[in-house]
Design a protein around this motif. Structure first.
Motif, PDB file in Angstrom:
ATOM      1  N   ASP A 197       0.752  -1.433  -0.109  1.00 31.69           N
ATOM      2  CA  ASP A 197      -0.101  -0.278   0.149  1.00 31.69           C
ATOM      3  C   ASP A 197       0.453   1.024  -0.080  1.00 31.69           C
ATOM      4  O   ASP A 197       0.570   2.240  -0.715  1.00 31.69           O
ATOM      5  N   ASN A 253      -0.515   6.722  -6.689  1.00 32.56           N
ATOM      6  CA  ASN A 253      -1.328   7.254  -7.798  1.00 32.56           C
ATOM      7  C   ASN A 253      -1.444   7.148  -8.845  1.00 32.56           C
ATOM      8  O   ASN A 253      -1.179   8.157  -9.415  1.00 32.56           O
ATOM      9  N   THR A 273      -4.789  -0.143  -1.959  1.00 36.93           N
ATOM     10  CA  THR A 273      -4.649   0.993  -2.382  1.00 36.93           C
ATOM     11  C   THR A 273      -5.108   2.012  -3.644  1.00 36.93           C
ATOM     12  O   THR A 273      -5.751   1.597  -3.666  1.00 36.93           O
ATOM     13  N   GLN A 327      -8.247   2.830  -5.851  1.00 36.90           N
ATOM     14  CA  GLN A 327      -7.722   4.223  -7.163  1.00 36.90           C
ATOM     15  C   GLN A 327      -8.064   4.247  -8.055  1.00 36.90           C
ATOM     16  O   GLN A 327      -8.424   5.000  -8.911  1.00 36.90           O
TER      17      GLN A 327
END
Lengths: 365, 542
Positions: free
Chosen positions: A45, A50, A216, A220
């Motif tokens: 993570d 992103n 994560t 995203q």
């Protein structure tokens, strides 16, 4: 060239199940999604940034995309991301996934144009979308081939035919036509906690498998994946007037013939049986893939040459094509699609024969 | 009131439109939802209002006067009504004599306006600004706007808090020329101690301000001068406690307690403020100043204080909030979600508020409730996070408080599996006392699999013959459904709500399916009996 087993590609992952041990299958029309999870320690993570917000794209030549990573974290480029810009410039698409080191700038020269005869180059763009999954196969097949910027056109034309969207070589026409429908499509699926990957089925056959680097990361890209990537499957299903069928009703009617219990108990039994049946059907389909072995060919265009960076391999086997980004045998990203023309029944026959062969005793007197 | 003029052929058309209209009015907001952009949502609301208006001009106003109608819906209805002018549109339900000549039209507009005001003054001011943007300024609109603004009891506070907005509205309503005349009269008044130069000036002042204003002319004109930022006016502490402190804050913001925080922040953040360089020019100074203001200001509402819980802690301010006095359930829930902790005090406050908000005389007393707790109920980046979940959870509590007996079942897997919860609810049903209604609180997007709940409910009804009413209450509407709710299945009554207060009117609305004409008659009679007036002083016949 080396090989990768399917079981190895998805190692550490498992389907998310409900409290009764059924695989949770989310459905709409003839499409189903099974979500995968993993143990927390295998979800990286904090390592990756992103991909949708940390990159800036530009280009100077048709058929290439340069990504600049503005974050002090590495980035895994999702599979086949497209730059669909409002600038007066030709939209482009990647034909694969990629990797960028911290604050690195990388140019992929095997990208393709997705906007017909539009001229101009974009710069400083973060307007990203994903390529619909139904043309993933054609783009993967283009990796490693000596083709120019037009390598993506046949796939866009095919998308236009499949979705009645008259795209010609303009991907934006497809998105314009189905924008609202695709946006609504997001709402039909729920992203479970600790999602690490997905298995997508159409008409009960597995058509795509994705594994992401972390929970994560999955969060995203979820909305964009559902809308842009998997949404095409729903669009096509709707055009073909496909529906989910009334499995519960038929199960209930079957049970009713043999049981003389109260209605609520019977409803409960029928629901459990329906869910178990869906679980079994999906499990059987996943089981069939466990025997798959892919030929893995190193993909170097645009990918990092550092010894320590993740490596990209294009995966091919009969009926399936895909890509894995792997580092020291840890698979960060896996993306596999079924070839459209492939009939899984052929694989079933092979598997059946293989299983029989395994059961046979060695020759002896 | 004479009998309704609604013809039998109109009844069926009106019935469905009313049901749709009530659903939209109670649930559709102006903001984007999980599924749709703001523009799409607004377009859907406006289309519905226009359809209702075309059917009969009274319909949108009748719906906008219902408790629980969202601010955006009421605002759009009023904007549409003001645009169309008094005589515009066809009057197909109420006798036109009653509507136009006996003042029913006025009462309907004012009831809707008061309803909008209950959402908060900013909603009304926003509507008045929209009137300016839409270039609407006919005589009726003008009088209603002036009556509303000058009739506010706490106008001194509002003048300070919404100064620019009110000035903008008045300038539009009066027009530039009349505004200038009024300001000239006002400036002379401050020197002549309330005496007018001429009868003409007195007449203008009366016509444009004094007949709407509860107070003496000097006070009204001083407020006008403040609104239009005219300098040189003294505001005494006794006469204008708020404005006098505001004047003080323009040079010194320390020890200010009756000016709202956001106004003080606005003052100090201007580089022209004398304390700017000492109190706002660096990040450290800003934080210290914010903390000082948070500490000093005494006029922050309890609801806002609750909403500020996280930022108050971040500023390092120790401030006791009387959380149990909060009246905004969303503020309480958001505090829990934001701080990541629903403390026993917070949960207690929510439960107490649910008790206070219970629906009296609720139609059903033994109910089953299914609460969808799936991920999509947390909302989307385009929508306030966790809002749908908070509305649904609070509604379940209010329903529980409003009934003698209730059973609550929550969906407990990663997906929206309403069907399993429905069966679970049936298993908990007391065999000697069947549910008299079932409420399903969900966004309607089930995915295990789409249509499964419909199959289960259909079979249950078919096999048992039990036609218990099933209500699907959704905190989210869908623009693809014409700002209506995405239904779970056939025979499930859908309702969109943004607040539990909207449930009872909507259930009542279902009764209109039985006797539409009677329902309408009751609504019109209620409008007729409502004690609303354009001004608190006089009745003005436009």
């Amino acid at each position: 060239m080396n090989t990768r087993d399917f079981t190895e590609l998805l190692k550490g992952c498992r389907p998310i199940k409900d409290s009764e041990g059924n695989i949770i299958v989310q459905s709409i029309m003839n499409m189903q999604i099974v979500c995968l999870t993993t143990d927390k320690e295998y979800s990286l993570d904090t390592r990756f940034a992103n991909p949708l917000t940390s990159l800036i794209a530009g280009n100077q030549n048709y058929g290439e995309i340069n990504f600049s990573n503005k974050e002090n974290k590495e980035v895994i480029l999702p599979t086949q991301m497209a730059v669909m810009t409002k600038q007066s410039a030709q939209n482009h698409s990647m034909i694969k996934a990629g990797y960028l080191a911290k604050n690195a700038s990388v140019t992929y020269r095997d990208a393709g144009c997705v906007q017909g005869s539009q001229d101009g180059h974009f710069r400083g763009s973060s307007e990203f979308r994903m390529i619909p999954i139904t043309i993933r196969e054609m783009l993967f097949d283009s990796v490693g081939k000596n083709e120019d910027y037009s390598r993506t056109y046949p796939a866009i034309r095919k998308l236009g035919q499949d979705t009645n969207s008259n795209t010609s070589e303009y991907l934006d026409k497809y998105f314009s036509k189905y924008e609202k429908k695709l946006e609504e499509f997001i709402a039909h699926f729920e992203r479970p906690k600790n999602l690490i990957g997905t298995i997508v089925l159409i008409d009960g056959e597995i058509v795509a498998i994705d594994k992401f680097p972390s929970f994560t990361y999955a969060e995203q890209v979820w909305d964009v994946m559902i809308r842009d990537c998997y949404g095409a499957l729903a669009v096509i299903s709707e055009l073909k007037d496909k529906s989910a069928g009334q499995e519960f009703t038929s199960t209930y009617n079957d049970l009713k013939r043999n049981h003389n219990t109260n209605v609520v108990d019977l409803l409960e039994k029928a629901l459990k049986k329906t869910k178990a049946s869906i679980t079994k059907s999906v499990s059987d389909k996943i089981q069939e893939l466990l025997e798959l072995t892919f030929d893995a060919k190193l993909d170097s265009e645009g990918q990092s040459t550092s010894t320590y960076a993740p490596k990209s391999y294009i995966l091919k086997t009969e009926g399936y094509v895909g890509q894995v980004l792997t580092e020291n045998e840890f698979n960060h990203l896996v993306s596999v699609v079924k070839r459209e023309k492939f009939d899984p029944n052929a694989l079933r026959e092979v598997n059946e024969l293989r299983t029989k062969a395994r059961r046979q005793d060695r020759f002896t007197l | 009131m004479e009998n309704l003029v609604l013809s039998q052929t109109m009844v069926s058309k009106v019935k469905q439109s009313l049901i749709d209209g009530l659903t939209i009015a109670s649930g559709a907001k102006s903001s984007a939802t999980y599924y749709h952009g703001k523009d799409e949502q607004m377009k859907a609301i406006q289309t519905q209002i226009l359809n209702l208006y075309k059917l009969s001009k009274e319909l949108p106003l009748i719906i906008a006067s219902q408790k629980g109608a969202t601010g955006r819906f009421v605002s759009e209805v009023l904007l549409n009504e003001f645009k169309q002018t008094l005589k515009g549109g066809a009057c197909n339900i109420v006798n036109p004599i009653d509507w136009y000549d006996n003042g029913l039209s006025d009462k309907a507009v004012l009831s809707a306006l008061n309803n909008l005001g209950e959402n908060g003054l900013p909603y009304v001011l926003r509507l008045f600004v929209d009137l300016k943007n839409a270039r609407v300024n006919n005589e009726r609109t003008r009088k209603i706007v002036l009556g509303f603004i000058w009739g506010q009891d706490n106008l001194e506070f509002y003048a300070m808090k919404y100064r620019n907005k009110i000035a903008q509205i008045l300038r539009h309503t009066y027009g530039i020329k009349k505004t200038s005349i009024l300001l000239s009269i006002a400036q002379k008044q401050s020197y002549t101690n309330g005496l007018f130069d001429s009868d003409k000036e007195l007449s203008i002042a009366n016509e444009l301000i004094l007949k709407y204003f509860n107070g003496d002319s000097i006070r009204a004109f001083k407020l006008l001068l403040f609104l239009f930022k005219k300098n040189g006016v003294e505001y005494g502490v006794n006469e204008f406690p708020i404005l006098s402190e505001y004047q003080k804050a323009q040079t010194d913001i320390t020890n200010i307690s009756v000016i709202p925080e956001e106004v003080l922040l606005g003052l100090i953040s201007s580089v022209k403020h004398p304390q700017y360089h000492n109190m706002w020019s660096t990040d450290i100074q800003k934080e210290a100043t914010k903390a000082m203001i948070r500490n000093n200001v005494k006029v922050t509402s309890i609801n806002q204080q609750v909403r500020q819980t996280k930022s108050t802690a971040k500023l390092g301010v120790q401030k006791h909030v009387e959380i149990e006095k909060a009246t905004d359930f969303l503020a309480l829930y958001k505090t829990g979600y934001e701080t990541g902790s629903f403390t026993p005090t917070l949960v207690g406050a929510i439960n107490e508020l649910a008790k206070k908000k219970k629906i009296t005389g609720f139609h059903y007393q033994n109910i089953g409730i299914i609460l969808d707790d799936s991920v999509s109920m947390t909302g989307h980046k385009a929508e306030s996070k966790n809002t749908p979940r908070a509305i649904a959870d609070f509604t379940s509590k209010v329903l529980t408080e409003s009934t003698k007996e209730s059973v609550l079942v929550k969906t407990n897997d990663e997906t929206t599996d309403i069907a399993t919860s429905f069966i679970e609810l049936l298993k908990y049903e007391n065999p000697r006392k069947a549910y008299d209604a079932i409420f399903i609180l969900t966004d309607g997007y089930e995915n295990a699999y789409d249509g499964l709940t419909n199959e289960v409910i259909s079979i249950y009804r078919q096999e048992t013959g039990n036609q218990v009413p099933i209500f699907q209450i959704s905190p989210i509407t869908g623009a693809e459904m014409g700002a209506n709710v995405r239904p779970l299945g056939q025979g499930v009554v859908t309702m969109a709500i943004n607040n539990p207060i909207a449930i009872q009117p909507q259930i009542s609305a279902r009764l209109l399916e039985i006797d539409t004409k009677r329902w309408l008659e009751n609504q019109v009679l209620a409008l007729e009996a409502s004690p609303v007036k354009r001004t608190k002083k006089n009745y003005i016949n436009a």
